[in-house]
Design an enzyme around this catalytic site. Structure first.
Site, short mmCIF file in Angstrom:
data_model
loop_
_atom_site.label_atom_id
_atom_site.label_comp_id
_atom_site.label_asym_id
_atom_site.label_seq_id
_atom_site.Cartn_x
_atom_site.Cartn_y
_atom_site.Cartn_z
N THR A 7 48.44 58.89 23.74
CA THR A 7 49.56 59.80 23.47
C THR A 7 49.10 61.24 23.35
OG1 THR A 7 51.22 60.39 21.79
CG2 THR A 7 49.27 59.28 21.01
N TYR A 14 50.21 58.39 13.42
CA TYR A 14 50.39 57.84 14.77
C TYR A 14 49.32 58.39 15.72
CZ TYR A 14 52.32 57.28 19.47
OH TYR A 14 52.47 57.01 20.81
#
Length: 341
Positions: free
Chosen positions: A123, A147
């Site tokens: 990501t 995250y």
């Protein structure tokens, strides 16, 4: 790129949003595919009838060993994991468990079985809040939420594992994934999804009364967050090309951005949905959410130079139209999703 010898591929999280598109891209290109998914956020209807689905957890070593033996797995595409940034701030240990610890278990099983190729769904959150207009792979990785950290830790484990065990890998750092399969075979189907274009399409089709705009005081042209939106089918195509690249050069591993290099603000996205539907979504302005940066736009030079990747759907209105097409079809495959929230 020369014709690559295709091998059996295991897709983790293959019943989920991005994973199901990768499965279609692999199948369309003639690869043998199997899926492992615990169906916590994935859907059985997203799995093609002729693709084996193993319902279970990616940390289940016995199940993985059985899959590898039955399928002759030679490559893994790893999508399984948790992805909601604000939730990661509230529940960091859950994210480190699901995204990092379980990825470690998957790698250990792959090493034990001698699986040589591993593609990881990473990501752009690994970059945090970079002070640059466009993000390159050399931009410092300083995540600002659990995250992002959970994914960066997994990248590091992959790098070390590849060096020690003769595996090669590709970590693809996604920017904002949106849209749906142009043939409406699959799409974003999760109830309560937080992806902006998904949320806007739910509002446009009457499933939500409005769209919350989180943060109007960012240092951006209109004060709302700016993101690089990439069509999920273009992203899936990049995975197939990345796998070919790993097989072609087994001594090489790769870390690459996946985006178009163009940013759109939250308000610009909502305008695109209004434009596509010829209607107006109600917008409610809210405070910023924890863990979000003002702008995150990719520099896709590396992936374009490394792979023969030619995006087909690099247009915001096209992304929105495909997302809307799937949202309308979703009433057939998930009738409960047609209720207004």
């Amino acid at each position: 790129m020369n014709e690559v010898r295709k091998c059996p591929v295991l897709v983790t999280g293959g019943a989920g949003y991005i994973g199901s598109h990768a499965v279609l891209a692999l199948k369309d290109a003639g690869w043998d595919v199997a899926i492992i998914d615990n169906l916590s956020t994935g859907f059985r209807f997203a799995v093609p009838d002729d693709v084996p689905l193993y319902e279970g957890d990616i940390a289940d070593a016995d199940l993985l060993a059985r899959i590898f033996a039955e399928q002759g797995t030679r490559a893994i595409m790893h999508f399984a994991g948790s992805i909601v940034v604000p939730e990661s701030v509230e529940k960091p240990l859950d994210y480190y468990e699901n995204n990092t610890v379980k990825s470690r278990a998957l790698m250990a099983a792959a090493v034990k079985a001698g699986v040589p190729h591993f593609i990881f769904s990473s990501t752009a959150a690994t970059y945090g809040a970079p002070d640059v207009e466009t993000v390159q792979e050399t931009t410092p990785t300083v995540p600002i939420n659990p995250y992002g950290w959970s994914k960066l830790m997994t990248e590091q484990m992959l790098s070390d594992t590849a060096a020690a065990h003769g595996m090669n890998y590709c970590a693809l750092r996604y920017f904002n994934v949106a849209g749906a399969d142009p043939e409406a075979r699959t799409g974003q189907s999760t109830a309560g999804a937080t992806h902006l274009i998904k949320v806007a399409c739910e509002a446009a089709t009457g499933k939500r009364s409005h769209v919350d705009v989180y943060g109007t005081d960012y240092d951006t042209p209109d004060g709302t967050g700016v993101r690089d939106y990439i069509h999920v089918s273009d992203l899936a195509a990049a995975h197939v090309l990345a796998l070919e690249g790993l097989i072609e050069q087994p001594s090489r591993s790769l870390v690459m951005n996946c985006g178009y290099g163009r940013g759109f603000s939250v308000l610009e996205v909502l305008d695109a949905v209004d434009r596509t539907t010829n209607a107006t979504i109600k917008r409610e302005m809210k405070p910023r959410r924890a863990g979000n940066s003002a702008a995150l736009v990719s520099d896709p030079s590396k992936i374009r130079a490394t792979l023969p990747w030619q995006p087909k759907y690099a247009d915001l209105d096209v992304i929105v139209s495909h997302a809307l097409q799937w949202e309308r079809r979703l009433a057939e495959v998930r009738p409960e999703m047609s209720k207004k929230s």
